[in-house]
Design an enzyme around this catalytic site. Structure first.
Site, short mmCIF file in Angstrom:
data_model
loop_
_atom_site.label_atom_id
_atom_site.label_comp_id
_atom_site.label_asym_id
_atom_site.label_seq_id
_atom_site.Cartn_x
_atom_site.Cartn_y
_atom_site.Cartn_z
N ASP A 33 0.76 -1.18 0.15
CA ASP A 33 0.17 -0.10 -0.08
C ASP A 33 0.89 1.42 -0.03
O ASP A 33 1.91 1.55 0.59
CB ASP A 33 -0.84 0.18 1.29
CG ASP A 33 -2.00 1.01 1.04
OD1 ASP A 33 -3.19 0.36 1.02
OD2 ASP A 33 -1.81 2.29 1.14
N ILE A 34 0.49 2.34 -0.71
CA ILE A 34 1.29 3.49 -0.77
C ILE A 34 1.35 4.39 0.45
O ILE A 34 2.08 5.14 0.43
CB ILE A 34 0.70 4.33 -2.01
CG1 ILE A 34 1.92 5.12 -2.65
CG2 ILE A 34 -0.37 5.00 -1.68
CD1 ILE A 34 1.41 5.78 -4.03
N ASN A 91 -13.12 -3.44 2.16
CA ASN A 91 -13.80 -2.42 2.36
C ASN A 91 -14.84 -2.59 1.08
O ASN A 91 -14.28 -2.74 -0.06
CB ASN A 91 -13.49 -0.93 2.28
CG ASN A 91 -12.49 -0.78 3.50
OD1 ASN A 91 -13.07 -0.96 4.67
ND2 ASN A 91 -11.32 -0.14 3.54
N GLU A 99 -12.31 3.51 -1.40
CA GLU A 99 -11.91 4.53 -1.96
C GLU A 99 -11.48 4.09 -3.51
O GLU A 99 -11.66 4.83 -4.52
CB GLU A 99 -10.44 5.04 -1.48
CG GLU A 99 -10.62 5.76 -0.19
CD GLU A 99 -9.26 6.21 0.42
OE1 GLU A 99 -8.15 5.87 -0.25
OE2 GLU A 99 -9.30 6.50 1.58
N VAL A 100 -11.04 2.71 -3.52
CA VAL A 100 -10.56 2.31 -5.08
C VAL A 100 -11.65 1.33 -5.25
O VAL A 100 -11.65 0.26 -4.79
CB VAL A 100 -9.30 1.80 -5.00
CG1 VAL A 100 -8.88 1.36 -6.47
CG2 VAL A 100 -8.29 3.05 -4.78
N HIS A 104 -10.26 -5.41 -3.52
CA HIS A 104 -8.96 -5.59 -2.92
C HIS A 104 -9.17 -6.08 -1.54
O HIS A 104 -10.03 -5.72 -0.89
CB HIS A 104 -7.89 -4.43 -3.13
CG HIS A 104 -8.75 -3.13 -2.51
ND1 HIS A 104 -9.43 -2.20 -3.43
CD2 HIS A 104 -8.45 -2.45 -1.42
CE1 HIS A 104 -10.03 -1.28 -2.66
NE2 HIS A 104 -9.33 -1.44 -1.47
N HIS A 106 -6.92 -5.79 1.75
CA HIS A 106 -5.85 -5.44 2.67
C HIS A 106 -5.12 -6.45 3.66
O HIS A 106 -5.87 -7.23 4.39
CB HIS A 106 -6.35 -4.24 3.58
CG HIS A 106 -6.74 -3.07 2.95
ND1 HIS A 106 -6.09 -1.76 2.78
CD2 HIS A 106 -7.89 -2.89 2.29
CE1 HIS A 106 -6.96 -1.09 2.16
NE2 HIS A 106 -8.03 -1.64 2.02
#
Ligand code: 5GP
Length: 120
Positions: A33-34, A91, A99-100, A104, A106
């Protein structure tokens, strides 16, 4: 919600944006993750175009679903976090602050992770 192929993770899958890759196979790509929220914070995404877990669980083939979740487990082993323990989180939608809009999972690890969810 329709899948938007211009989302940031689609661009990462196409190699248009770089990522710090952890693991990749036919079904999934895992990368750091960024903006990490734990010493280890990795995202695992399916290669197919799915908006969320809801979309993925409705539309993906059983082989894709099985392959994806096998890849999540393999990513944790590659990261060396199984012995210490880790948390996975996905999420989905507004209340979860997704958000994206490319499904995905995590992976969080590397320190005691505290309560499962913030008390409101
Ligand atoms: P969400 O809130 O959708 O579950 O999580 C999206 C995650 O994607 C966030 O933790 C955020 O830091 C991460 N992220 C957003 N843009 C990028 C990017 O360009 N590269 C990487 N590696 N992570 C990103």
């Amino acid at each position: 919600m329709a899948y938007d192929s211009n989302n940031i993770f689609a661009k990462i899958l196409r190699g248009e944006i770089p990522c710090k890759k952890v693991y990749e196979d036919d079904f999934a790509l895992a990368f750091h993750d960024i903006q990490p929220q734990a010493p280890v914070h990795v995202l695992v995404i399916p290669k197919g175009p799915y908006v969320s877990l809801d979309d993925f669980s409705l539309e993906a083939q059983p082989a894709e679903i099985g392959g994806f979740f096998a890849a999540v487990g393999e990513t944790a082993r590659v990261l060396g976090v199984v012995e210490g323990g880790y948390r996975i989180l996905a999420n989905v939608g507004r209340d979860a602050n997704q958000e994206v809009a490319h499904f995905h999972v995590h992976i969080f690890a590397g320190r005691p992770l505290g309560p499962m969810i913030k008390k409101s």
